[in-house]
Scaffold this motif. Structure first.
Motif, PDB file in Angstrom:
ATOM      1  N   UNK A 156       0.836  -1.196   0.000  1.00 53.68           N
ATOM      2  CA  UNK A 156       0.000   0.000   0.000  1.00 53.68           C
ATOM      3  C   UNK A 156       0.868   1.242   0.000  1.00 53.68           C
ATOM      4  N   UNK A 157       0.451   2.194  -0.787  1.00 52.31           N
ATOM      5  CA  UNK A 157       1.169   3.466  -0.843  1.00 52.31           C
ATOM      6  C   UNK A 157       0.722   4.326   0.330  1.00 52.31           C
ATOM      7  N   UNK A 158       1.612   5.075   0.914  1.00 52.49           N
ATOM      8  CA  UNK A 158       1.195   5.928   2.039  1.00 52.49           C
ATOM      9  C   UNK A 158       0.252   7.023   1.546  1.00 52.49           C
ATOM     10  N   UNK A 159      -0.606   7.453   2.450  1.00 53.36           N
ATOM     11  CA  UNK A 159      -1.522   8.536   2.120  1.00 53.36           C
ATOM     12  C   UNK A 159      -0.721   9.803   1.863  1.00 53.36           C
ATOM     13  N   UNK A 160      -1.163  10.585   0.914  1.00 53.31           N
ATOM     14  CA  UNK A 160      -0.478  11.879   0.736  1.00 53.31           C
ATOM     15  C   UNK A 160      -0.735  12.737   1.971  1.00 53.31           C
TER      16      UNK A 160
END
Length: 160
Positions: free
Chosen positions: A73-77
């Motif tokens: 999962x990509x981190x939240x901006x």
């Protein structure tokens, strides 16, 4: 030699191979694979050494896929800061006056003063229909207003 620069060249173990075989079996039972194609893919999965060896086996299949093949999962901006909480302006009405009205005239007069007309009418009716015994409610309400303060009908805090 660093193996963490490219996740595709990471070696896999028996647990990962067994997971791949189990998921290929699920695809076979769902009718997505023919028996011969399933056998070929399982043979390849059992002989796999890296993630790159397993990935082509699931390239043309929908989920489920082995957990180690799912991209992380990509981190939240960075989220914008929360808007400041705006406190309501204090009411022009006083909680001392409201409390004293409730105590001195115990039939909802303090609640009429703060704008809570429904509550004031209820206190008035209870006081009238119980021949004054119901005045205990507005009396206690007045004491609570003096101790804790209160709000007006718009929800603004009463001033001193």
């Amino acid at each position: 030699m660093r193996g963490d620069s490219d996740p595709e060249i990471l070696r896999i173990g028996t647990a990962e191979r067994e997971e791949a075989c189990r998921l290929l079996s699920d695809h076979l039972s769902a009718g997505r694979l023919q028996p011969l194609e399933y056998e070929d893919r399982v043979t390849t999965a059992l002989a796999a050494h890296t993630r790159a060896d397993i990935r082509p086996l699931f390239a043309d299949l929908p989920a489920p896929r082995p957990v180690f093949l799912v991209p992380p999962l990509q981190p939240w901006p960075d989220l914008p800061p929360a808007p400041p909480v705006i406190e309501p302006a204090p009411s022009e009405r006083s909680y001392v006056v409201a409390g004293l009205l409730q105590i001195v005239l115990p039939f909802g007069s303090g609640r009429f003063y703060t704008g809570h007309t429904e509550l004031a009418v209820a206190q008035l009716l209870v006081t009238l229909f119980t021949l004054g015994v119901g005045a205990v409610w507005p009396l206690i309400d007045g004491i609570m207003l003096l101790i804790n303060g209160g709000t007006d009908a718009q929800g603004r805090p009463l001033r001193e």
